[in-house]
Write a protein that holds these residues in place. Sequence first.
Motif, PDB file in Angstrom:
ATOM      1  N   VAL A 141     104.866  51.555  95.362  1.00  0.00           N
ATOM      2  CA  VAL A 141     103.849  51.207  96.447  1.00  0.00           C
ATOM      3  C   VAL A 141     103.869  49.841  96.709  1.00  0.00           C
TER       4      VAL A 141
ATOM      5  N   ARG B 190     105.674  53.174 100.782  1.00  0.00           N
ATOM      6  CA  ARG B 190     105.389  53.719  99.652  1.00  0.00           C
ATOM      7  C   ARG B 190     106.973  54.874  99.513  1.00  0.00           C
ATOM      8  N   TRP B 191     107.107  54.842  97.977  1.00  0.00           N
ATOM      9  CA  TRP B 191     108.463  55.665  98.029  1.00  0.00           C
ATOM     10  C   TRP B 191     108.093  56.540  96.684  1.00  0.00           C
ATOM     11  N   PRO B 192     108.258  58.078  96.843  1.00  0.00           N
ATOM     12  CA  PRO B 192     108.901  58.510  97.980  1.00  0.00           C
ATOM     13  C   PRO B 192     107.961  58.409  99.140  1.00  0.00           C
ATOM     14  N   GLU B 193     108.360  58.562 100.433  1.00  0.00           N
ATOM     15  CA  GLU B 193     107.494  58.651 101.416  1.00  0.00           C
ATOM     16  C   GLU B 193     106.643  59.744 101.424  1.00  0.00           C
ATOM     17  N   GLU B 194     105.394  59.916 101.740  1.00  0.00           N
ATOM     18  CA  GLU B 194     104.792  61.172 101.993  1.00  0.00           C
ATOM     19  C   GLU B 194     104.827  61.829 103.255  1.00  0.00           C
ATOM     20  N   PRO B 195     104.960  62.993 103.354  1.00  0.00           N
ATOM     21  CA  PRO B 195     105.294  63.710 104.773  1.00  0.00           C
ATOM     22  C   PRO B 195     104.070  63.787 105.468  1.00  0.00           C
TER      23      PRO B 195
ATOM     24  N   ARG C 169     107.141  56.507  91.604  1.00  0.00           N
ATOM     25  CA  ARG C 169     106.410  56.102  92.935  1.00  0.00           C
ATOM     26  C   ARG C 169     106.464  54.667  92.813  1.00  0.00           C
TER      27      ARG C 169
END
Length: 63
Positions: free
Chosen positions: A46, A58-63, A44
Motif C-alpha cells: 500500500v 494498493r496491491w493486489p487491487e481490491e475489486p 499486500r
Amino acid sequence: MDRYHLLLTLDGRPAMHGWWSEESTARRQFSSWVGERGDMPGVRIVLIDEDDGTVIHRWPEEP
C-alpha cells in the motif's frame, strides 16, 4: 518523516516500510516492490499519502 509511506504486509503483519518526500519516487518504489514481491503468499502493498491519509495505490487491487 516524509509524506509518502509505502507499506508491505505479509499475512497482515508489517514486513517492510519506506518513506519518500517525492510522490514520483514513491510510485516508482511501489512498482518495484510489486514486481519483486507481488507474488509472495499473503502480500499486500500500500502506498499512502500521510498528509491526508489517502491510499494512492494498493496491491493486489481490491475489486
